[in-house]
Write a protein that holds these residues in place. Sequence first.
Motif, PDB file in Angstrom:
ATOM      1  N   THR A 291     -76.724 -37.135  -2.454  1.00 31.39           N
ATOM      2  CA  THR A 291     -77.684 -37.051  -3.560  1.00 31.39           C
ATOM      3  C   THR A 291     -78.507 -35.761  -3.517  1.00 31.39           C
ATOM      4  OG1 THR A 291     -79.284 -38.313  -2.247  1.00 31.39           O
ATOM      5  CG2 THR A 291     -77.892 -39.543  -3.797  1.00 31.39           C
ATOM      6  N   GLU A 292     -78.548 -35.077  -2.358  1.00 31.97           N
ATOM      7  CA  GLU A 292     -79.303 -33.836  -2.222  1.00 31.97           C
ATOM      8  C   GLU A 292     -78.400 -32.610  -2.221  1.00 31.97           C
ATOM      9  OE1 GLU A 292     -82.124 -33.850   0.986  1.00 31.97           O
ATOM     10  OE2 GLU A 292     -82.826 -35.879   0.528  1.00 31.97           O
ATOM     11  N   PHE A 293     -77.128 -32.810  -2.517  1.00 31.58           N
ATOM     12  CA  PHE A 293     -76.165 -31.708  -2.565  1.00 31.58           C
ATOM     13  C   PHE A 293     -76.222 -31.075  -3.951  1.00 31.58           C
ATOM     14  CE2 PHE A 293     -71.750 -30.153  -3.341  1.00 31.58           C
ATOM     15  CZ  PHE A 293     -71.666 -29.225  -2.319  1.00 31.58           C
ATOM     16  N   GLY A 294     -76.813 -29.918  -4.059  1.00 34.02           N
ATOM     17  CA  GLY A 294     -76.923 -29.252  -5.344  1.00 34.02           C
ATOM     18  C   GLY A 294     -77.811 -28.031  -5.247  1.00 34.02           C
ATOM     19  N   ALA A 295     -77.695 -27.156  -6.221  1.00 31.40           N
ATOM     20  CA  ALA A 295     -78.410 -25.881  -6.204  1.00 31.40           C
ATOM     21  C   ALA A 295     -79.890 -26.080  -6.460  1.00 31.40           C
ATOM     22  CB  ALA A 295     -77.823 -24.948  -7.257  1.00 31.40           C
ATOM     23  N   ARG A 296     -80.713 -25.377  -5.667  1.00 30.48           N
ATOM     24  CA  ARG A 296     -82.156 -25.316  -5.899  1.00 30.48           C
ATOM     25  C   ARG A 296     -82.570 -23.922  -6.374  1.00 30.48           C
ATOM     26  NH1 ARG A 296     -85.188 -29.547  -3.811  1.00 30.48           N
ATOM     27  NH2 ARG A 296     -84.034 -31.055  -2.537  1.00 30.48           N
ATOM     28  N   GLY A 297     -81.584 -23.069  -6.565  1.00 29.22           N
ATOM     29  CA  GLY A 297     -81.831 -21.712  -7.022  1.00 29.22           C
ATOM     30  C   GLY A 297     -80.515 -21.093  -7.458  1.00 29.22           C
ATOM     31  N   PRO A 298     -80.525 -19.819  -7.835  1.00 28.47           N
ATOM     32  CA  PRO A 298     -79.311 -19.176  -8.352  1.00 28.47           C
ATOM     33  C   PRO A 298     -78.253 -18.907  -7.284  1.00 28.47           C
ATOM     34  CG  PRO A 298     -81.094 -17.596  -8.180  1.00 28.47           C
ATOM     35  CD  PRO A 298     -81.688 -18.932  -7.901  1.00 28.47           C
ATOM     36  N   ALA A 299     -78.644 -18.895  -6.022  1.00 32.09           N
ATOM     37  CA  ALA A 299     -77.693 -18.568  -4.948  1.00 32.09           C
ATOM     38  C   ALA A 299     -76.926 -19.824  -4.539  1.00 32.09           C
ATOM     39  CB  ALA A 299     -78.425 -17.961  -3.753  1.00 32.09           C
ATOM     40  N   TRP A 300     -75.894 -20.145  -5.291  1.00 33.20           N
ATOM     41  CA  TRP A 300     -75.115 -21.362  -5.021  1.00 33.20           C
ATOM     42  C   TRP A 300     -73.694 -21.163  -5.539  1.00 33.20           C
ATOM     43  CZ3 TRP A 300     -76.194 -26.090  -2.681  1.00 33.20           C
ATOM     44  CH2 TRP A 300     -75.262 -27.106  -2.884  1.00 33.20           C
ATOM     45  N   GLN A 301     -72.720 -21.512  -4.714  1.00 29.76           N
ATOM     46  CA  GLN A 301     -71.309 -21.449  -5.101  1.00 29.76           C
ATOM     47  C   GLN A 301     -70.600 -22.666  -4.509  1.00 29.76           C
ATOM     48  OE1 GLN A 301     -68.834 -18.558  -3.121  1.00 29.76           O
ATOM     49  NE2 GLN A 301     -67.539 -18.270  -4.934  1.00 29.76           N
ATOM     50  N   THR A 302     -70.205 -23.604  -5.367  1.00 35.10           N
ATOM     51  CA  THR A 302     -69.534 -24.816  -4.913  1.00 35.10           C
ATOM     52  C   THR A 302     -68.061 -24.532  -4.659  1.00 35.10           C
ATOM     53  OG1 THR A 302     -71.040 -26.193  -6.232  1.00 35.10           O
ATOM     54  CG2 THR A 302     -68.993 -27.206  -5.455  1.00 35.10           C
ATOM     55  N   LEU A 303     -67.580 -24.854  -3.453  1.00 34.80           N
ATOM     56  CA  LEU A 303     -66.160 -24.711  -3.145  1.00 34.80           C
ATOM     57  C   LEU A 303     -65.417 -26.025  -3.352  1.00 34.80           C
ATOM     58  CD1 LEU A 303     -67.426 -22.150  -1.832  1.00 34.80           C
ATOM     59  CD2 LEU A 303     -65.522 -22.208  -0.213  1.00 34.80           C
TER      60      LEU A 303
END
Length: 244
Positions: A104-116
């Motif tokens: 439930t806490e897996f997700g972007a909190r800012g622009p620096a995010w890339q899901t593989l």
Amino acid sequence: MFTPEQRDRTRARLLARAESDDSITGFAHTGSHATGTGDRWSDTDIVLAVDGDIAETVNRWTAWIYCEFDTRHHWDLPVPGASVVRLFLLPGWVELDITFAPETEFGARGPAWQTLFGTPHAQPPFPPPDRNTVIGFAWHHALHAHICLERGRSWQAAHWINALRDQLITLACLRLDLPTAYSKGAHLLPDEITAPLESTLIRSLTAPELRRALTATITATAAELDHSDPELATRIRPMLTELT
């Protein structure tokens, strides 16, 4: 020091491990690697979505990382929520920052995010520093630097002078909507802010030099307050001047 190739091989092994671990349901890069702005010195920041007991997964992965990479040290960065942020030091000064997050806490909190892989969930962004608190730290540090000088505690005075400069940089970055954490936006500040900061650097621990550096730092802080909070600046600027 590590080479980019060594760092990239480490990232590949971590991804392969995550893909083979049934308790890991998501993998994402954060930091500069996620935005394509990294360089040869960038470290590795990843977030793992964990299905099940966080502590068990953290302990199992920690044991594997020590065995797989001949790890030298690790420590945990305190964060709100149920996630665990563990930082590892690998040979060659490879820094590995892994966030073990409940799904439930897996997700972007800012622009620096890339899901593989995995499904990210919407998360509230990290809040910026509270301006009033930063200003409070600034006058607090200025006062304690002055007191330490009066007591003849040169090392402690140097600590507070340097800490005051840090708050000044944070305040300027906050005003100009630049990254505030760890002075990440300092190199983006305009010259009219950073040029005066050179005179705040301490060149020796003699009392005259420490007083000079404190005066320069307080002067620069007062100038920033004029921009960040003019009304408050009129109230505390005379008091700051007393400390010089």
